[in-house]
Every structure is written in C-alpha cells, then in structure tokens.
Motif scaffolding. Sequence first.
Motif, short mmCIF file in Angstrom:
data_model
loop_
_atom_site.label_atom_id
_atom_site.label_comp_id
_atom_site.label_asym_id
_atom_site.label_seq_id
_atom_site.Cartn_x
_atom_site.Cartn_y
_atom_site.Cartn_z
N ARG A 93 0.87 -1.29 0.03
CA ARG A 93 0.09 -0.09 0.08
C ARG A 93 1.06 1.32 0.14
O ARG A 93 1.65 1.46 0.85
N THR A 94 0.78 1.97 -1.05
CA THR A 94 1.44 3.39 -0.82
C THR A 94 0.48 4.40 -0.98
O THR A 94 1.19 5.62 -0.84
N ASN A 95 -0.54 4.21 -0.91
CA ASN A 95 -1.85 5.31 -0.78
C ASN A 95 -2.34 5.73 0.59
O ASN A 95 -3.12 6.62 0.49
N VAL A 96 -1.67 4.86 1.60
CA VAL A 96 -2.21 5.26 2.86
C VAL A 96 -1.05 5.14 3.85
O VAL A 96 -0.07 4.56 3.58
N LEU A 97 -1.05 5.78 4.96
CA LEU A 97 0.09 5.64 6.09
C LEU A 97 -0.19 4.24 6.69
O LEU A 97 -1.11 4.06 7.30
N SER A 98 0.96 3.38 6.65
CA SER A 98 0.84 2.27 7.17
C SER A 98 1.60 2.09 8.51
O SER A 98 1.56 1.03 8.92
N VAL A 99 2.24 3.02 8.90
CA VAL A 99 3.33 2.97 10.23
C VAL A 99 2.98 4.59 10.91
O VAL A 99 2.88 5.31 10.15
N SER A 100 2.95 4.15 12.28
CA SER A 100 2.80 5.69 12.90
C SER A 100 4.18 6.04 13.01
O SER A 100 5.19 5.45 13.03
N PRO A 101 4.43 7.44 13.43
CA PRO A 101 5.84 7.98 13.96
C PRO A 101 6.58 7.15 14.96
O PRO A 101 7.65 7.22 15.01
N TRP A 102 5.76 6.33 15.80
CA TRP A 102 6.39 5.74 16.86
C TRP A 102 6.47 4.16 16.36
O TRP A 102 6.54 3.21 17.25
#
Length: 360
Positions: free
Chosen positions: A86-95
């Motif tokens: 998936r490249t159209n959505v955020l898959s991991v948070s900053p933490w």
Amino acid sequence: MWPEKCQFRFGKKSLLFSSLAVAVLVVLSWYSYFPETSSNWHSRYGFSCKANSEGSVFFRSSPDNVNVIKLKRMVYPKSETLKPPRTNVLSVSPWLAPIVWEGNFNIDILNELFRQENVRIGLTVFAIKKYIRFLKTFIETAEKFFMVGYPVNYYIFTDLVGNVTNFNMTVGPRKQLIFLEVPSYERWEDVTMRRMQMIRDFTKQRFASEVDYLVCLDVDMIFQDHVGVEILSDVFGTLHPAFFVKGRDKFTYERRPESQAYIPEDEGDFYYAGGYFGGKVEEVYKLTNHCHHAMLTDKANNIEAIWHDESYLNNYFLYYKKPTKILSPEYLWNERDGTAFYLRKIRFIALHKNMDEVRT
C-alpha cells in the motif's frame, strides 16, 4: 612458589596417563549433566531447529519451558522490500505502530502465529436501556465475521438481563454469551462514561482469568466483513472515520486546560474513536482505570469532557500510552461518510438510528 610438599613431579608417562584420566572425567561429567545426544544438547539452553520428514520447521525450547512451537510449511508470495503493498495510505505511525489496512497483512500467517498461543478473546459490549434493540443483530453478525475459529466470550453489559436473554441468540462452538448486570444511569452521558469503570471492575474480577485480549465495542454497529487477529496487540485504538484525513486543529479534543482530558490545538497524533479499542487484558485495565480516575477528578471540579469517555481515551493515547497498533477506518465506518478509494473493505459499520430517540 608452591610449598615443597605441594609440588608434583610427573614423568612423561605419568603426564600422559593423568591427561587421559582428566579427559575421561570431563566427558563423563558432560554426559551426566547433558544426557541429550551431541546433536541437540544445546536445546537445554536455547533452541534447536530441524526439518522433519514433511519439510516443516519446529523450534524446541528448554525443558523448563515445555511449549513446542510448530510452523507448518506455508507457501505465499515473497514480500518485496522496495514494493510496499500500500502506497496510498499511511501504514505505520511515527512511533512505529502498524496501521492496519487491507492489503498490508497476510491473515493466514497471523492465524498460524496466534493459534500457537491458544489465545482467548473477550468482546465487551453495552446494551443498556433502548440500546438493547441492537444487540441481536450485533451478535448475529459477529458470529459470521468476528474472530472466526477462535474462542470468544461475549461480555454483554446490560441493565435488562431478563429482556436480552429472551432474544434467542445462539453462538457457535467455543463461544459464550455472558450477561453482566449493571446499573442503568439516568443520562446517556453517564452511561457512556461509566463504561470505563465497569470494564475496569470486571477486568479485575473475572476477565483477567478468562481471556487474554479484550475488544471493547459499541453495540449500535454491525460486522459486514472479516475482523480477526490482525487487530490484536498490547493496546490498540481505531481512527475515527470523521477525522482521519483532517488536521489536528479540527479534532474535537477537550480544549479546556482545567480538564483532565485537555489537549491543546497544536498537539495530537490522531483522533481515536471511543467505540473501538482494546488489547491485552492488563493493558485494558490500565487504560480504563486511568480514564475512570480522570473522569472522577473532573467530576469533582464540575467538569464534563466534551465527548465523555472518548475525550479521556484520546488524552490517554497521546500522553500516557500510545497504541501499539492502530486500526484504519475499515474497522469503524459510517455510511454517511460515503465511500472512498482507500477503503478496500468496510468491516464494521454504524447503524442508522435516531440518536435523540435512543438516548432519551
């Protein structure tokens, strides 16, 4: 120098004989302590990895830990390091907490891993006052889509046990309907805020000894697609469908500094929905206990957070314990928000209802 009486003198033959004797003693001592063959002696202190006749791989832990983990041979496409699914959505948070979207996990692998742990799952839902009308459909759809193949305890908090037990609800093998009688508060705001206290109390009284994970949901919803072990983690929250593409200045956090739920406009990670959270039992206890005490503090100061338990949940996830996994809006959707290209599945959806009517 050694004292004269402690000095030893060996000839060549004596030295050879003594060396052989020492070697024999070492070998005998070794096998008396490690009775396993030399090919797997290291399993006492670590693990062995072998292939059996069918090509499966297993890991054997030490004798003090008798659990045997077996991984069946599974064939699936190799993950491509430079080609994320998936490249159209955020898959991991900053933490570095994963955000769960369809397409970025393999449920077959996850099922193998969680079944090895023999996980027991509890689902809490509140069917109080007029909200009992949603319970039967909720359970029927959960039976089709929620944690299929796993043992599940449905913990139903209700003030109308006699009514809901007559709903003719049936569940499958290794599933249980457990009705927990709780008070009926006059205002719906009190009902929703007291959920944290009730979950906390019953977690200590019984959930901790009956299940490993708790999933805490709203009852005025239905399942319409798979929801499985991909959601499980130490503690998880769910992106609110109305806010996940908006800036933090648009989040409806509690903005009064005097409240225990306060979050200023220039802070915040995501806006989490109050009707979908969970995790390991001990982590859910910590979360609900914290939120309950924060509510009591505010109540003593005549403050009621703008969105009640949801406001305290967001404060907890920002300042006290960030979620170790985040569920995308696939797991909590509202038809009034339409559909979107980034939603490959809609798994859990709000029912249409007259909010004023059911809350009075």
